[in-house]
Design an enzyme around this catalytic site. Structure first.
Site, PDB file in Angstrom:
ATOM      1  N   LYS A  72      -9.447  -1.812  -4.080  1.00  0.00           N
ATOM      2  CA  LYS A  72      -7.945  -1.747  -4.236  1.00  0.00           C
ATOM      3  C   LYS A  72      -7.413  -3.091  -4.657  1.00  0.00           C
ATOM      4  O   LYS A  72      -6.443  -3.052  -5.383  1.00  0.00           O
ATOM      5  CB  LYS A  72      -7.466  -1.534  -2.865  1.00  0.00           C
ATOM      6  N   GLU A 149       3.873   0.586   1.684  1.00  0.00           N
ATOM      7  CA  GLU A 149       3.305   0.852   2.927  1.00  0.00           C
ATOM      8  C   GLU A 149       4.256   0.651   4.213  1.00  0.00           C
ATOM      9  O   GLU A 149       4.481   1.335   4.857  1.00  0.00           O
ATOM     10  CB  GLU A 149       2.055   0.019   2.916  1.00  0.00           C
TER      11      GLU A 149
END
Ligand code: AMP
Length: 512
Positions: A72, A149
């Site tokens: 990521k 998020e």
């Protein structure tokens, strides 16, 4: 046709989670084939087999050169930082294996899945978002949306604790601070939810601060005590000793979140020691780390234009916010009790599933009412040279935390007589001299006619769309000449590469 399942995926640096909305519209985490709620984002490349998750970590402990982890962090780069078996892989491909496992495990419980919402950190720029979307496509998923998020966490907290209804609509205006301290990163987002309008007001953080830093401080405490008993034996000095110490340290840290003190038995080169660490001591040696998060939280709140008295909710996300020192500090700072009522590991995936449900309902004929407005998380600037000093100088065109879409125009001047081209160097982040900035492209006006006087005006326009795509235009009004640059970095996969990899991965999945 059956209504598609509402699926949300938290594609994390260390762990990933997949959730769906059950028949009653409640978000539920889907356990993987090992029976766990979270799946390590780790991929092990055997000769003709690819293993993902817990088993990948086990295999990787023996053959680390075949293990890919933390892909990521490299999303948006052309290749993953570590070649695997001598092959350079795009990070999207590694992440797509993680997604494919989540998808396959979920399908074995729920039936076919083809659509999902995937979450990304608020600070992800457009290339990193696109890379995430491509990873989804490679895994055979139609990514219906990418959301931040903290936005997902706010939706989950809101719907599950009742300050938002099932459509994600707020009953009154909410001003929310989301404090997210994970394993390797820290971020804070300030968001306003007004009905179904989600507005990110400011976001900021520290990509090099997380639970791992607390682990290293614990390593120091344990090692010092061990060496008190065995003065000439430092377990930090060899790689295996250090790895074991780090594991013990993380365990001890977690225990201290529940207890006042913890005792660790540690053995190194046949010498053992029993060492005890108190929470008070641990908090003392990590106070500076916590202070960094306090400082950032306050400055993001200031950037949002709010005082603590304006804030209606303070939400905790990320495994490391389980440390009691975090909620204590935040309670003192904000004069309110932070809300950590949701499972910190699952909140983001749950919010993504709820959002997927909202999006799918809109697609099925109900009007789309939810809007999400984001901000840019880094300054976008033109890097030039200061005429007086000859030093590099960043001219900020779109300051960080500007609501998107945004547009800005500035006038510059040609620097020399008879200049034949104008180069606009576009950078992201960094300081006033352009140090630590990331170059994201150049916009060039070439073949200017001879005799152009020094100081001729150059007009530069930045347009930043809601999807994070930046377009830069440079214009010389006196000549009616211009150049336009849609910022596409060299990094990232081309459409052909995605297709090629898509084919390769499909045939590999069939074989497995
Ligand atoms: P995340 O990336 O949000 O999954 O966070 C993982 C981080 O949370 C790791 O650094 C863990 O060591 C840390 N963590 C998980 N549980 C606890 C706990 N009970 N106390 C302290 N840290 C924890």
């Amino acid at each position: 046709m059956a209504t598609p399942l509402a699926i949300g995926i938290d594609l994390g640096t260390t762990f990933s989670v997949i959730a769906h909305l059950d028949a009653n519209g409640h978000p539920k985490t889907i356990t993987n084939s090992e029976g766990d709620l979270t799946t390590p984002s780790a991929v092990f490349f055997d000769d003709d087999n690819v293993v993902v998750g817990k088993e990948a970590l086990k295999a990787g402990a023996i053959e680390p050169e075949r293990l890919a982890q933390f892909a990521k962090r490299d999303m948006g780069e052309a290749v993953f930082s570590k070649p695997i078996n001598g092959e350079e892989l795009p990070p999207e491909v590694i992440q797509s294996y993680v997604l494919a496992k989540l998808k396959a495990d979920a399908e074995s419980k729920l039936g076919p899945i083809d659509k999902a919402v995937i979450t990304v950190p608020a600070y992800f720029n457009e290339p990193r978002r696109k890379a995430t979307q491509d990873a989804g496509q490679l895994a055979g998923l139609e990514v219906i949306d990418i959301i931040n998020e903290p936005t997902a966490a706010a939706i989950a907290f809101g719907v599950e604790s009742g300050f938002l209804n099932a459509n994600g609509e707020s009953i009154k205006t909410e001003r929310i601070v989301i404090y997210d301290l994970g394993g390797g990163t820290f971020d804070v987002t300030v968001m306003e939810i007004d009905g179904q309008n989600y507005r990110v007001k400011a976001t900021g953080g520290d990509v090099y601060l997380g639970g791992i830093d607390w682990d290293y401080r614990m390593v120091e405490l344990l090692a010092q005590q061990f060496m008190h008993k065995h003065p000439n034996l430092d377990p930090r000095e060899d790689a295996v000793g250090m790895q074991r110490l780090l594991r013990e340290a993380e365990d001890a840290k977690r225990s201290l979140s529940a207890r006042e003190s913890v005792t660790v038995m540690f053995e190194h080169h046949g010498q053992g020691a029993r060492v005890t660490v108190n929470r008070v001591d641990f908090e003392h040696v990590t106070a500076d780390l916590l202070e960094r998060t306090r400082f950032t939280t306050n400055s993001v709140l200031r950037d949002a234009g709010f005082e603590w008295s304006d804030v209606t909710r303070l939400l905790l996300v990320g495994g490391s916010s389980r440390m009691p020192m975090v909620s204590r500090m935040l309670t003192k700072l904000s004069d309110r009790a932070p809300d950590a009522s949701l499972s910190l590991d699952e909140a983001v995936a749950h919010g993504a599933a709820i959002y997927a449900g909202i999006r799918l309902a809109a697609g099925a004929g109900q009007p789309q009412q939810t809007t999400i407005q984001n901000v840019n998380s880094h300054n976008l600037s033109v890097l030039g040279v200061e005429a007086a000093t000859g030093r590099p100088r960043a001219h900020v065109m779109i300051p960080r935390n500007t609501a998107l879409p945004a547009k800005s125009r500035s006038q510059f001047k040609t620097q020399k007589p008879d200049q034949r081209s104008v180069v606009v160097q576009v950078v992201e982040g960094g300081d006033a001299s352009g140090n630590n900035s990331t170059s994201i492209g150049r916009c060039v006006v070439r073949d200017l006619p001879r005799g152009l006087p020094q100081g001729s005006p150059v007009e530069v326009t930045f347009r930043y769309a809601s999807n994070g795509r930046l377009t830069v235009k440079a214009r010389l009004p006196s000549l009616d000449r211009e150049a336009t640059l849609a910022i596409e970095r060299d990094s990232g996969m081309t459409d052909e590469a995605i297709q090629d990899w898509g084919q390769k991965l499909k045939s590999k999945r069939r074989k497995n």
